[in-house]
Scaffold this active site. Structure first.
Site, PDB file in Angstrom:
ATOM      1  N   ARG A  15      -6.145  -6.634  -5.629  1.00  0.00           N
ATOM      2  CA  ARG A  15      -5.104  -6.610  -4.600  1.00  0.00           C
ATOM      3  C   ARG A  15      -5.390  -7.610  -3.480  1.00  0.00           C
ATOM      4  O   ARG A  15      -4.484  -8.251  -2.977  1.00  0.00           O
ATOM      5  CB  ARG A  15      -5.002  -5.193  -4.033  1.00  0.00           C
ATOM      6  CG  ARG A  15      -4.006  -5.071  -2.929  1.00  0.00           C
ATOM      7  CD  ARG A  15      -3.813  -3.616  -2.540  1.00  0.00           C
ATOM      8  NE  ARG A  15      -2.749  -3.522  -1.567  1.00  0.00           N
ATOM      9  CZ  ARG A  15      -2.926  -3.609  -0.251  1.00  0.00           C
ATOM     10  NH1 ARG A  15      -4.132  -3.787   0.236  1.00  0.00           N
ATOM     11  NH2 ARG A  15      -1.909  -3.523   0.569  1.00  0.00           N
TER      12      ARG A  15
ATOM     13  N   LYS B 121      -2.138  13.300   0.230  1.00  0.00           N
ATOM     14  CA  LYS B 121      -3.594  13.278   0.038  1.00  0.00           C
ATOM     15  C   LYS B 121      -4.171  14.692   0.048  1.00  0.00           C
ATOM     16  O   LYS B 121      -3.819  15.503   0.909  1.00  0.00           O
ATOM     17  CB  LYS B 121      -4.257  12.464   1.170  1.00  0.00           C
ATOM     18  CG  LYS B 121      -3.879  10.989   1.170  1.00  0.00           C
ATOM     19  CD  LYS B 121      -4.631  10.189   0.128  1.00  0.00           C
ATOM     20  CE  LYS B 121      -5.988   9.793   0.609  1.00  0.00           C
ATOM     21  NZ  LYS B 121      -6.046   8.529   1.300  1.00  0.00           N
TER      22      LYS B 121
ATOM     23  N   GLU C 270      -4.286   0.771 -11.919  1.00  0.00           N
ATOM     24  CA  GLU C 270      -5.510   1.159 -11.232  1.00  0.00           C
ATOM     25  C   GLU C 270      -6.663   1.122 -12.234  1.00  0.00           C
ATOM     26  O   GLU C 270      -6.546   1.664 -13.332  1.00  0.00           O
ATOM     27  CB  GLU C 270      -5.294   2.581 -10.711  1.00  0.00           C
ATOM     28  CG  GLU C 270      -6.132   2.983  -9.564  1.00  0.00           C
ATOM     29  CD  GLU C 270      -5.620   2.493  -8.200  1.00  0.00           C
ATOM     30  OE1 GLU C 270      -4.622   1.738  -8.142  1.00  0.00           O
ATOM     31  OE2 GLU C 270      -6.268   2.846  -7.208  1.00  0.00           O
TER      32      GLU C 270
ATOM     33  N   LYS D 242       7.359   9.312  -5.476  1.00  0.00           N
ATOM     34  CA  LYS D 242       8.185   8.099  -5.376  1.00  0.00           C
ATOM     35  C   LYS D 242       9.655   8.465  -5.534  1.00  0.00           C
ATOM     36  O   LYS D 242       9.990   9.262  -6.435  1.00  0.00           O
ATOM     37  CB  LYS D 242       7.805   7.110  -6.489  1.00  0.00           C
ATOM     38  CG  LYS D 242       6.363   6.641  -6.394  1.00  0.00           C
ATOM     39  CD  LYS D 242       5.974   5.727  -7.551  1.00  0.00           C
ATOM     40  CE  LYS D 242       4.498   5.382  -7.454  1.00  0.00           C
ATOM     41  NZ  LYS D 242       3.962   4.747  -8.653  1.00  0.00           N
TER      42      LYS D 242
ATOM     43  N   CYS E   6     -42.074  42.029   1.706  1.00  0.00           N
ATOM     44  CA  CYS E   6     -41.543  41.040   2.674  1.00  0.00           C
ATOM     45  C   CYS E   6     -40.202  41.573   3.195  1.00  0.00           C
ATOM     46  O   CYS E   6     -39.317  41.919   2.395  1.00  0.00           O
ATOM     47  CB  CYS E   6     -41.342  39.701   1.964  1.00  0.00           C
ATOM     48  SG  CYS E   6     -40.348  38.534   2.914  1.00  0.00           S
TER      49      CYS E   6
ATOM     50  N   SER F 263       0.848  -1.185   0.000  1.00  0.00           N
ATOM     51  CA  SER F 263       0.000   0.000   0.000  1.00  0.00           C
ATOM     52  C   SER F 263       0.895   1.251   0.000  1.00  0.00           C
ATOM     53  O   SER F 263       2.063   1.162  -0.405  1.00  0.00           O
ATOM     54  CB  SER F 263      -0.895  -0.065   1.235  1.00  0.00           C
ATOM     55  OG  SER F 263      -1.800   0.987   1.191  1.00  0.00           O
ATOM     56  N   LEU F 264       0.408   2.367   0.444  1.00  0.00           N
ATOM     57  CA  LEU F 264       1.224   3.588   0.499  1.00  0.00           C
ATOM     58  C   LEU F 264       0.994   4.292   1.828  1.00  0.00           C
ATOM     59  O   LEU F 264      -0.151   4.370   2.279  1.00  0.00           O
ATOM     60  CB  LEU F 264       0.806   4.565  -0.607  1.00  0.00           C
ATOM     61  CG  LEU F 264       1.219   4.312  -2.045  1.00  0.00           C
ATOM     62  CD1 LEU F 264       0.538   5.314  -2.952  1.00  0.00           C
ATOM     63  CD2 LEU F 264       2.730   4.424  -2.180  1.00  0.00           C
TER      64      LEU F 264
ATOM     65  N   LYS G 118      -2.550  10.369  -7.985  1.00  0.00           N
ATOM     66  CA  LYS G 118      -3.016   9.213  -7.202  1.00  0.00           C
ATOM     67  C   LYS G 118      -4.426   8.888  -7.676  1.00  0.00           C
ATOM     68  O   LYS G 118      -5.392   9.557  -7.330  1.00  0.00           O
ATOM     69  CB  LYS G 118      -2.999   9.521  -5.703  1.00  0.00           C
ATOM     70  CG  LYS G 118      -3.388   8.313  -4.870  1.00  0.00           C
ATOM     71  CD  LYS G 118      -3.047   8.527  -3.423  1.00  0.00           C
ATOM     72  CE  LYS G 118      -3.582   7.508  -2.470  1.00  0.00           C
ATOM     73  NZ  LYS G 118      -4.463   6.476  -2.909  1.00  0.00           N
TER      74      LYS G 118
HETATM   75  S1  IVH Z   1       2.217   2.996  -6.123  1.00  0.00           S
HETATM   76  C1  IVH Z   1       4.624   0.229  -3.606  1.00  0.00           C
HETATM   77  N1  IVH Z   1       1.139   4.790  -7.722  1.00  0.00           N
HETATM   78  O1  IVH Z   1      -3.169   4.117  -4.039  1.00  0.00           O
HETATM   79  C2  IVH Z   1       3.771   0.843  -4.637  1.00  0.00           C
HETATM   80  N2  IVH Z   1      -0.292   3.647  -6.191  1.00  0.00           N
HETATM   81  O2  IVH Z   1      -3.449   4.481  -1.147  1.00  0.00           O
HETATM   82  C3  IVH Z   1       2.485   1.313  -4.095  1.00  0.00           C
HETATM   83  N3  IVH Z   1      -2.638   4.321  -6.357  1.00  0.00           N
HETATM   84  O3  IVH Z   1      -2.962   0.718  -3.204  1.00  0.00           O
HETATM   85  C4  IVH Z   1       1.531   1.817  -5.063  1.00  0.00           C
HETATM   86  N4  IVH Z   1      -2.392   5.778  -7.974  1.00  0.00           N
HETATM   87  O4  IVH Z   1      -4.008   1.299  -5.487  1.00  0.00           O
HETATM   88  C5  IVH Z   1       0.922   3.897  -6.739  1.00  0.00           C
HETATM   89  N5  IVH Z   1       0.346   6.386  -9.203  1.00  0.00           N
HETATM   90  C6  IVH Z   1       0.115   5.490  -8.234  1.00  0.00           C
HETATM   91  C7  IVH Z   1      -1.173   5.267  -7.701  1.00  0.00           C
HETATM   92  C8  IVH Z   1      -1.332   4.336  -6.673  1.00  0.00           C
HETATM   93  C9  IVH Z   1      -3.257   5.204  -7.156  1.00  0.00           C
HETATM   94  C10 IVH Z   1      -3.344   3.537  -5.309  1.00  0.00           C
HETATM   95  C11 IVH Z   1      -2.892   2.104  -5.187  1.00  0.00           C
HETATM   96  C12 IVH Z   1      -2.561   1.948  -3.720  1.00  0.00           C
HETATM   97  C13 IVH Z   1      -3.298   3.081  -3.095  1.00  0.00           C
HETATM   98  C14 IVH Z   1      -2.692   3.481  -1.765  1.00  0.00           C
END
Ligand code: IVH
Length: 395
Positions: free
Chosen positions: A67, A248, A108, A224, A365, A12-13, A46
């Site tokens: 997932r 976020k 996604e 990243k 009024c 996840s992130l 995202k």
């Molecule tokens: S990278 C280790 N890149 O966000 C790599 N995730 O809140 C982890 N997501 O589960 C994921 N856009 O489903 C990555 N450009 C993006 C993304 C992304 C959406 C989603 C993904 C992850 C979730 C986490």
């Protein structure tokens, strides 16, 4: 669905909500890395959809899985085959790179905004209930037992990572995205490479406005570390990698309770209902009331007093009540009726023939007089400096 074991854990992130969180994230990482390490980054939208993991053998789509818990997912291959933007065979161009014998990509699945609107238009034409949330609808569509139903709804997909590649390694995330794009995969537009975190931070304000112009919903951006070797070296904490983080945006959609409806009378006498809500933190502010447009809308959406409701607010727009959550009802909810008398002058409210709106017809009024004067002195009219609604009220 049959279960599928992923080729590598589907992580996840971690989340960041402020510039400070991002700076702390970098500081923590630098402490774990050899002194003098320079970090460069990618910035990606995202995507607000659901993860899909797709396996290609010798360039042919063999399997696609959700997932799940990160180790085991649901086998949704038949459904994924119906998604137009996902290639069944790679490369999709004759001059594209030859794929490795095994290539597992992660992306996604989502609805483009226009496609979600089209799905709802079709529902409305067939007098079926409208879908409220694009992400949940995408999830429900992907997890259909009958792939003909999935095929009938236009899902899309963007790919952003390689999960396994039979030993081939890319040096950087940026190169990986380029490789995926060259191979013919759909890669989200607007991803960027930046040499430092400061460059990334400078970009953030533009993203909060850009999100509304994109063809798809995003709920933030993903930052990243570009160097994949460094990403590996940093490893992960629980299910969160250290080398990537999500920044976020403040939530733009929340559920809360509709506690009351107040009646506003405008300068033309038009009656506008306003929703009174249990306070909810939305788009960075506490929201206690929301626009309800008119009584016709209340009836169409079947909004009742006491309902759990979805409230939306995007950018600087006034929050509005989007829809009730029908499933959350307990039977105590009551219907909302237009007022029969003006709450300010007690005149009978009328609905002129052929109009959806209700009006207080009394031109004396006190509320109508007040609203008229407030409008008269305002910027768009006489623009009387120092004279606003407050002063008009006192006078
Ligand atoms: S990278 C280790 N890149 O966000 C790599 N995730 O809140 C982890 N997501 O589960 C994921 N856009 O489903 C990555 N450009 C993006 C993304 C992304 C959406 C989603 C993904 C992850 C979730 C986490």
């Amino acid at each position: 669905f049959p279960k599928v074991r992923h080729a590598a854990p589907i992580l996840s992130l971690p989340n960041a909500f402020s510039v400070e969180d991002l700076q702390d994230w970098e500081t923590r990482n630098l402490k774990l890395l050899p002194a003098g390490t320079q970090l460069d980054y990618t910035l990606e939208p995202k995507l607000d959809g659901l993860t899909i993991v797709i396996t290609y053998e010798h360039g042919v789509l063999k399997q696609a899985a959700t997932r799940g818990n990160g180790e085991l997912g649901d086998d949704v291959t038949a459904n994924v085959r119906t998604i137009r933007s996902i290639p069944l065979k790679i490369p999709t161009r004759p001059d594209g790179p030859t794929p490795p014998p095994l290539l597992v990509v992660r992306g996604e699945v989502l609805f483009l905004k226009k496609d979600f609107e089209a799905v709802n238009k079709r529902q409305a034409e067939q007098e079926l209930p409208l879908y409220i949330n694009a992400r949940n609808t995408a999830s429900g569509t992907l997890k259909q037992k009958d792939s003909r139903i999935t095929a009938s709804r236009p899902l899309s997909c963007f790919v952003y990572a390689v999960v396994a590649s039979g030993g081939i390694k890319w040096d950087s995330q940026w190169e990986t995205l380029e490789y995926l794009r060259d191979m013919g995969f759909p890669v989200a537009p607007d991803a960027g490479y930046f040499p430092t975190l400061s460059h990334i931070i400078q970009q953030l304000p533009t993203w909060e406005s850009r999100r509304h112009r994109l063809d798809f919903e995003i709920d933030g951006v993903v930052i990243k570390i570009n160097n994949l070797r460094v990403q590996d070296e940093l490893g992960f904490v629980g299910k969160d990698p250290r080398g990537s983080t999500a920044y976020k945006f403040p939530a733009e959609e929340m559920t809360t309770k509709l506690t009351g409806v107040t009646v506003n009378i405008g300068r033309t006498g038009k009656v506008t209902p306003t929703a009174q809500l249990e306070p909810v933190f939305l788009g960075g502010v506490t929201v206690v009331n929301a626009s309800l447009h008119n009584y016709d809308q209340i009836e169409k959406l079947d909004i009742r007093l006491g309902d759990t409701v979805i409230v939306k607010r995007s950018g600087q727009v006034i929050p509005y009540l989007f829809a009730p959550v029908i499933g959350a009802r307990d039977g105590s909810e009551t219907a909302i009726q237009p007022p029969s008398l003006c709450p300010f002058c007690n005149t009978a409210i009328i609905q002129p023939e052929g109009l959806v709106d209700y009006y207080c017809p009394n031109i004396t009024c006190p509320e109508r007089v007040y609203r008229s004067l407030e409008f008269f002195v305002s910027k768009g009219a006489m623009d009387i400096e120092g004279m606003g609604g407050q002063t008009v009220k006192i006078l």
